[in-house]
Enzyme design. Structure first.
Site, PDB file in Angstrom:
ATOM      1  N   ARG A 104     -43.202  36.136  -2.911  1.00  0.00           N
ATOM      2  CA  ARG A 104     -41.928  36.069  -3.649  1.00  0.00           C
ATOM      3  C   ARG A 104     -41.307  37.454  -3.578  1.00  0.00           C
ATOM      4  NH1 ARG A 104     -40.370  33.206  -9.277  1.00  0.00           N
ATOM      5  NH2 ARG A 104     -40.484  31.482  -7.811  1.00  0.00           N
TER       6      ARG A 104
ATOM      7  N   HIS B 273     -35.228  29.078  -1.368  1.00  0.00           N
ATOM      8  CA  HIS B 273     -36.397  28.711  -2.180  1.00  0.00           C
ATOM      9  C   HIS B 273     -36.920  27.374  -1.642  1.00  0.00           C
ATOM     10  CE1 HIS B 273     -39.213  28.746  -5.298  1.00  0.00           C
ATOM     11  NE2 HIS B 273     -38.452  28.725  -6.377  1.00  0.00           N
TER      12      HIS B 273
ATOM     13  N   GLN C 270     -39.214  25.031  -3.685  1.00  0.00           N
ATOM     14  CA  GLN C 270     -38.480  24.312  -4.722  1.00  0.00           C
ATOM     15  C   GLN C 270     -37.758  23.101  -4.105  1.00  0.00           C
ATOM     16  OE1 GLN C 270     -38.295  25.140  -8.221  1.00  0.00           O
ATOM     17  NE2 GLN C 270     -37.627  23.028  -8.110  1.00  0.00           N
TER      18      GLN C 270
ATOM     19  N   ASP D  42     -29.056  25.076 -12.453  1.00  0.00           N
ATOM     20  CA  ASP D  42     -29.934  26.251 -12.375  1.00  0.00           C
ATOM     21  C   ASP D  42     -29.296  27.323 -13.252  1.00  0.00           C
ATOM     22  OD1 ASP D  42     -31.787  28.182 -11.612  1.00  0.00           O
ATOM     23  OD2 ASP D  42     -31.037  28.390  -9.558  1.00  0.00           O
TER      24      ASP D  42
ATOM     25  N   CYS E 258     -34.501  23.494 -11.750  1.00  0.00           N
ATOM     26  CA  CYS E 258     -35.679  24.123 -11.129  1.00  0.00           C
ATOM     27  C   CYS E 258     -36.511  24.888 -12.147  1.00  0.00           C
ATOM     28  CB  CYS E 258     -35.246  25.020  -9.985  1.00  0.00           C
ATOM     29  SG  CYS E 258     -34.013  26.233 -10.444  1.00  0.00           S
TER      30      CYS E 258
ATOM     31  N   ARG F  21     -44.166  20.595  -7.753  1.00  0.00           N
ATOM     32  CA  ARG F  21     -44.375  21.847  -7.006  1.00  0.00           C
ATOM     33  C   ARG F  21     -45.828  21.929  -6.524  1.00  0.00           C
ATOM     34  NH1 ARG F  21     -41.002  26.143  -8.086  1.00  0.00           N
ATOM     35  NH2 ARG F  21     -42.159  27.056  -6.357  1.00  0.00           N
TER      36      ARG F  21
HETATM   37  N1   CP Z   1     -38.615  27.345 -10.250  1.00  0.00           N
HETATM   38  C1   CP Z   1     -39.429  28.408 -10.087  1.00  0.00           C
HETATM   39  O1   CP Z   1     -39.591  28.954  -8.981  1.00  0.00           O
HETATM   40  O2   CP Z   1     -40.071  28.814 -11.222  1.00  0.00           O
HETATM   41  P1   CP Z   1     -40.820  30.189 -11.417  1.00  0.00           P
HETATM   42  O3   CP Z   1     -39.785  31.289 -11.257  1.00  0.00           O
HETATM   43  O4   CP Z   1     -41.416  30.147 -12.780  1.00  0.00           O
HETATM   44  O5   CP Z   1     -41.874  30.317 -10.337  1.00  0.00           O
END
Ligand code: CP
Length: 303
Positions: A102, A129, A132, A222, A262, A290
């Site tokens: 990330r 992402h 997601q 979001d 998300c 997920r």
């Molecule tokens: N939706 C998502 O990626 O959540 P986090 O930021 O908690 O990983």
């Protein structure tokens, strides 16, 4: 070397295959059937930003497939500043079997992937992402039996989450509509990439959320201010206020319409409590997915 950096890089068959495998893994997990596809494998998770869903679902998924996960905070390993991305990538490739990252800048992923001899998974960048997006379309499939022909209206910013979902929708025969304030739509780079690489019409962009949701099967929202955009928060709160997913907006949508988010949600900003906690909301089913979609991605990359 195969990576999972963007949904746009997948063929339609690969995308469908991941969804089928995720559904199979979910079913097997619900029946507590043991799985060993990561036995003897070590997966490193390097996160430059906070996370609940992504980190925990990866770590849990790796454990369920009997692999080993190593969590490494980005600032501790010095990703991109303690040594070059190339040196980092060549070194860590010898220690672990797969990297989940990330990052702030998508260029970091591209730089690492250039020199990596192990698969890399994008666990969120400023550009996309994909983990997601995959869970999102699996959720739509579960909610409606099939995703094909369904309309997703994304009420919010043309951001990384919206880009990944728009591409997934295009590849799977779904209609994606972006309802956003003027100036917050998709950028030119994404428009060009989509037109070159996705065999579907470019998503419709509109500025009236109430008209947009009148044919929605799914309303997706979001946060209005993503990680790294904190300086824009006050301006965004003003510009996005008419785009809140609330009872008034839901009244304009068909009665079968579902709501996805998300997460994490900023209740009272992009979505109200009554919608989040109401019968149309499937955001927690979506969050659960997920786990299974990411297990499918890891298996696919290590095959
Ligand atoms: N939706 C998502 O990626 O959540 P986090 O930021 O908690 O990983």
């Amino acid at each position: 070397m195969k990576h999972f950096l963007n949904i746009i890089d997948l063929s339609n068959d690969e995308l469908l295959g991941l969804l089928s495998e995720a559904a199979r893994l979910k079913e097997a997990h619900s029946r507590r059937i043991p799985a060993h596809s990561l036995t003897g494998r070590v997966v490193a998770l390097i996160f430059e930003k906070p996370s609940l869903r992504t980190r925990v679902s990866f770590e849990s998924g790796i454990a369920q497939l009997t692999g080993t996960s190593l969590y490494l905070p980005g600032n501790e390993v010095g990703l991109g500043w303690r040594e070059t991305l190339a040196d980092f990538s060549r070194t860590i490739s010898q220690y672990v079997d797969m990297l989940v990252l990330r990052v702030y800048r998508h260029e970091t992923l591209d730089g690492l992937a250039q020199h990596s001899t192990i698969p890399i998974i994008n666990a969120l960048s400023d550009w996309s992402h994909p983990c997601q997006g995959l869970a999102d379309v699996l959720t739509v499939r579960e909610l409606f039996g099939t995703e094909t022909g369904r309309t997703v209206v994304f009420v919010g910013d043309g951001n990384n989450v919206a880009r990944s979902l728009a591409v997934a929708c295009g590849k799977l025969g779904m209609k994606f509509v972006l309802a956003c304030p003027m100036g917050y739509g998709f950028d030119d780079k994404f428009k060009e990439q989509y037109r070159q690489r996705v065999d579907a019409n470019f998503p419709v962009e509109v500025n009236d959320p109430h008209a947009a949701v009148s044919h929605a099967d799914v309303i997706y929202t979001d946060v209005w201010t993503s990680m790294g955009q904190e300086a824009e928060r006050e301006e965004r709160l003003k510009r996005f206020a008419p785009f809140q997913v609330n009872a008034r907006l839901m009244a304009r949508a068909p009665s079968h319409c579902k709501v996805l988010h998300c997460l994490p949600a900023h209740r009272g900003e992009e979505i109200t409590d009554d919608v989040m906690d109401g019968p149309a909301c499937a955001a927690f089913q979506q969050a659960g997915n997920r786990l299974h979609t990411q297990k499918a991605v890891m298996e696919w990359l290590l095959k």
